[in-house]
Write an enzyme that holds these catalytic residues in place. Structure first.
Site, PDB file in Angstrom:
ATOM      1  N   HIS A  80      42.141  43.750  42.846  1.00 50.97           N
ATOM      2  CA  HIS A  80      41.805  42.683  41.910  1.00 50.97           C
ATOM      3  C   HIS A  80      41.126  41.511  42.618  1.00 50.97           C
ATOM      4  CE1 HIS A  80      44.937  44.034  38.653  1.00 50.97           C
ATOM      5  NE2 HIS A  80      43.927  44.858  38.781  1.00 50.97           N
ATOM      6  N   GLU A  82      41.655  38.351  42.620  1.00 53.76           N
ATOM      7  CA  GLU A  82      42.515  37.334  43.235  1.00 53.76           C
ATOM      8  C   GLU A  82      42.965  37.784  44.627  1.00 53.76           C
ATOM      9  OE1 GLU A  82      42.724  38.852  40.265  1.00 53.76           O
ATOM     10  OE2 GLU A  82      44.148  37.825  38.973  1.00 53.76           O
TER      11      GLU A  82
HETATM   12 ZN   LIG Z   1      45.900  41.424  39.688  1.00 52.39          ZN
END
Ligand SMILES: [Zn+2]
Length: 162
Positions: A80, A82
């Site tokens: 992901h 982040e």
């Molecule tokens: Zn995530």
């Protein structure tokens, strides 16, 4: 003497815009998410978007969301935005930083955000608010004292010619 411009973009517009720009790098056909991590004095520390780890070829690993064989979906492989932004940072500590992200962080990213010392999250969409991943994420962020608030779109359109 002319006075300064007054229609300059705000910090939130700037950093959310950078997160959205990072998302445009994603090869995911369904979900493009971008992150921009910022210091307390408004310096961009890192950026990321969702994708496969280095060396994992975008043309060889699957982008599917559904398959009877989970190994043939993207989920075991995709990183992901982040987490990518956190891992991309090589400058030292992210303690006290603010993370701008276009979609509310999942529980796995929340763990990384908390452990990295990030103290504030500014998010765009919260369209998965009812999912276990988001509920668990908020539970952990609340317990850890990570502040989060939704970005309020200003309606400003920013055009870039590249
Ligand atoms: Zn995530």
């Amino acid at each position: 003497m002319s006075s300064k411009r007054t229609d300059y973009i705000t910090w939130d517009e700037y950093f959310m815009g950078v997160a959205e720009l990072a998302a445009m790098r994603s090869k995911d056909p369904n979900t493009q998410v971008g992150t921009c991590i910022v210091s307390g004095d408004h310096k961009i520390l890192s950026m990321g978007y969702n994708g496969f780890p280095r060396g994992c070829d975008d043309d060889e690993f699957p982008w599917n969301r559904e398959n009877d064989n989970r190994l043939m979906t993207k989920y075991p492989y995709v990183t992901h935005s982040e987490l990518n932004a956190i891992l991309n940072y090589r400058g030292g500590s992210l303690e006290g930083a603010t993370l701008y992200v276009s979609l509310f962080p999942c529980n796995e990213c929340a763990k990384a955000i908390i452990q990295a010392g990030i103290k504030t999250i500014v998010y765009g969409s919260d369209k998965y608010a009812e999912t276990e991943a988001t509920i668990a994420s908020k539970r952990m962020l609340n317990a850890a004292g990570v502040r989060y608030y939704q970005y309020q779109p200003t309606g400003r359109e920013i055009h870039l010619s590249v």
